[in-house]
Design an enzyme around this catalytic site. Structure first.
Site, PDB file in Angstrom:
ATOM      1  N   GLY A 154       0.792  -1.230   0.000  1.00  0.00           N
ATOM      2  CA  GLY A 154       0.000   0.000   0.000  1.00  0.00           C
ATOM      3  C   GLY A 154       0.820   1.274   0.000  1.00  0.00           C
TER       4      GLY A 154
ATOM      5  N   HIS B  58       3.995   1.748  -7.865  1.00  0.00           N
ATOM      6  CA  HIS B  58       2.903   0.771  -7.741  1.00  0.00           C
ATOM      7  C   HIS B  58       1.937   0.900  -8.916  1.00  0.00           C
ATOM      8  CE1 HIS B  58       3.836   1.460  -3.328  1.00  0.00           C
ATOM      9  NE2 HIS B  58       3.916   0.152  -3.397  1.00  0.00           N
TER      10      HIS B  58
ATOM     11  N   GLY C 120       8.348  -4.815  -8.515  1.00  0.00           N
ATOM     12  CA  GLY C 120       9.229  -3.723  -8.918  1.00  0.00           C
ATOM     13  C   GLY C 120      10.696  -4.127  -8.807  1.00  0.00           C
TER      14      GLY C 120
ATOM     15  N   LYS D 109      12.984  -2.133  -8.034  1.00  0.00           N
ATOM     16  CA  LYS D 109      13.649  -1.370  -6.989  1.00  0.00           C
ATOM     17  C   LYS D 109      14.053  -2.305  -5.850  1.00  0.00           C
ATOM     18  CE  LYS D 109      12.940   0.561  -3.501  1.00  0.00           C
ATOM     19  NZ  LYS D 109      12.295   1.053  -2.307  1.00  0.00           N
TER      20      LYS D 109
ATOM     21  N   GLN E 126      14.506  -8.852  -3.609  1.00  0.00           N
ATOM     22  CA  GLN E 126      13.196  -9.479  -3.429  1.00  0.00           C
ATOM     23  C   GLN E 126      12.753 -10.174  -4.725  1.00  0.00           C
ATOM     24  OE1 GLN E 126       9.682  -7.798  -1.271  1.00  0.00           O
ATOM     25  NE2 GLN E 126       9.114  -7.091  -3.302  1.00  0.00           N
TER      26      GLN E 126
ATOM     27  N   SER F  32       9.510   5.264  -3.424  1.00  0.00           N
ATOM     28  CA  SER F  32       9.377   4.298  -2.339  1.00  0.00           C
ATOM     29  C   SER F  32       8.389   4.872  -1.336  1.00  0.00           C
ATOM     30  CB  SER F  32      10.741   4.118  -1.650  1.00  0.00           C
ATOM     31  OG  SER F  32      10.571   3.501  -0.383  1.00  0.00           O
ATOM     32  N   SER F  33       7.592   3.997  -0.748  1.00  0.00           N
ATOM     33  CA  SER F  33       6.663   4.473   0.282  1.00  0.00           C
ATOM     34  C   SER F  33       7.448   5.094   1.432  1.00  0.00           C
ATOM     35  CB  SER F  33       5.806   3.323   0.802  1.00  0.00           C
ATOM     36  OG  SER F  33       5.121   2.734  -0.282  1.00  0.00           O
TER      37      SER F  33
HETATM   38  O1  PAF Z   1       7.440  -5.294  -1.986  1.00  0.00           O
HETATM   39  C1  PAF Z   1       6.513  -5.315  -1.143  1.00  0.00           C
HETATM   40  O2  PAF Z   1       5.709  -4.388  -1.044  1.00  0.00           O
HETATM   41  C2  PAF Z   1       6.360  -6.506  -0.210  1.00  0.00           C
HETATM   42  O3  PAF Z   1       7.608  -6.986   0.180  1.00  0.00           O
HETATM   43  C3  PAF Z   1       5.483  -7.638  -0.784  1.00  0.00           C
HETATM   44  C4  PAF Z   1       6.085  -8.243  -2.044  1.00  0.00           C
HETATM   45  C5  PAF Z   1       4.091  -7.090  -1.083  1.00  0.00           C
HETATM   46  C6  PAF Z   1       5.349  -8.759   0.251  1.00  0.00           C
HETATM   47  O4  PAF Z   1       4.765  -8.309   1.428  1.00  0.00           O
END
Ligand code: PAF
Length: 298
Positions: free
Chosen positions: A31, A37, A147, A149, A153, A185-186
């Site tokens: 979020g 996003h 993403g 960024k 991950q 970035s949030s």
């Molecule tokens: O990148 C993110 O916002 C989080 O790490 C994700 C992939 C939604 C998992 O909680």
């Protein structure tokens, strides 16, 4: 757009769409949407029949001293923004819906989760891999958008999908940047005025490193040193790491090899805010092709 809070309802909707021969896209998020996003949603919307966005601030990927409680939230704004992008399902589960009791099962992706951010955040990628596995199980066969960024991950999720044979196609989408190069970035919301200015040091460091490679430098430690020096010159910035690694398995490299995709990744604290950024690049026929925009001089 429908907003759903329950796993069973999301699963039923996605199953029904697939039964009709249509395709499903998943955009997992925490979020506080920004243009990064929204770009993931737009990319998914352009290619699939049903677009599901999950919005869940996953507690298991935060360490005990990290920013879970402070993590920025804007459920109403996010709902409007997702609807504007033509999202079909916004999945907003509660913590109890996702973790009705403490889980006994978790997913560990080793090696690629150990270096870089894994050093200061040893439990982070376990939490990410576990919640992403749950989301894949809930949504079912789909294309999932992440993403670049959060490059580590992305690599963790790719390995997870490959190793556990998930019927998921993983798509990485280029980082969206502010006009001065700061990666969206949030967590940029934490930056106060002079920190926001200092935060451009991540992009400046990556740009200078890419510049050095474009000038012919192939020694990874010398490329790295360019970024280290730039960050050291910014009084508000504290370097956590800068590494030059192979993009597919995040293995460190000494020399940049032709035709191999690499990534230069860094984490820097600006004030109390931890920021990350990276640039992927390939050296081909002597030239460096980097996924990093060149900004016009101000
Ligand atoms: O990148 C993110 O916002 C989080 O790490 C994700 C992939 C939604 C998992 O909680």
């Amino acid at each position: 757009m429908i907003t759903l809070e329950h796993i069973a309802a999301v699963r039923a909707q996605c199953d029904e769409v697939r039964r009709a021969g249509k395709t499903v896209a998943l955009v997992p998020t925490m979020g506080f949407f920004h243009e990064g996003h929204l770009t993931l949603m737009r990319t998914a919307r352009a290619a699939h029949d049903l677009v599901a966005v999950s919005l869940f601030v996953n507690p298991t990927q935060f360490g005990p001293t990290e920013d879970l409680a402070a993590y920025p939230r804007d459920p109403e704004g996010d709902t409007r923004a997702a609807a504007n992008e033509g999202v079909d399902i916004l999945f907003v589960p509660s913590v109890v819906e996702m973790y009705p009791r403490p889980g006994l099962t978790s997913v560990t992706v080793s090696e690629v989760a150990k270096g870089l951010c894994g050093i200061s955040r040893p439990h982070h990628f376990g939490g990410v891999a576990t919640v992403v596995t749950k989301l894949f199980s809930i949504v079912g066969p789909c294309t999932a958008y992440f993403g670049k960024k959060d490059f580590q991950q992305l690599v963790v999720v790719r390995r997870l999908v490959e190793d556990l044979n998930f019927p998921i196609e993983v798509v990485g989408v280029s980082t969206i940047r502010e006009p001065d190069g700061l990666a969206m970035s949030s967590r940029n919301a934490y930056l106060v005025r002079n920190e926001r200015q200092a935060a451009t040091v991540l992009f400046r460091a990556l740009s200078a490193a890419v510049e050095r490679m474009s000038g012919g430098e192939r020694d990874a430690s010398r490329v790295r040193a360019v970024a280290v020096d730039l960050i050291a010159a910014e009084p508000m910035a504290n370097l956590e790491y800068v590494e030059v690694v192979r993009a597919d398995d995040l293995a460190p490299v000494d020399q940049l090899a032709e035709g191999v995709e690499h990534v230069i990744a860094l984490a820097v604290r600006v004030g109390t805010t931890r920021l990350i950024d990276n640039a992927t690049f390939t050296v081909a026929a002597g030239a460096v092709n980097a996924d990093l925009p060149r900004l016009d001089p101000l």
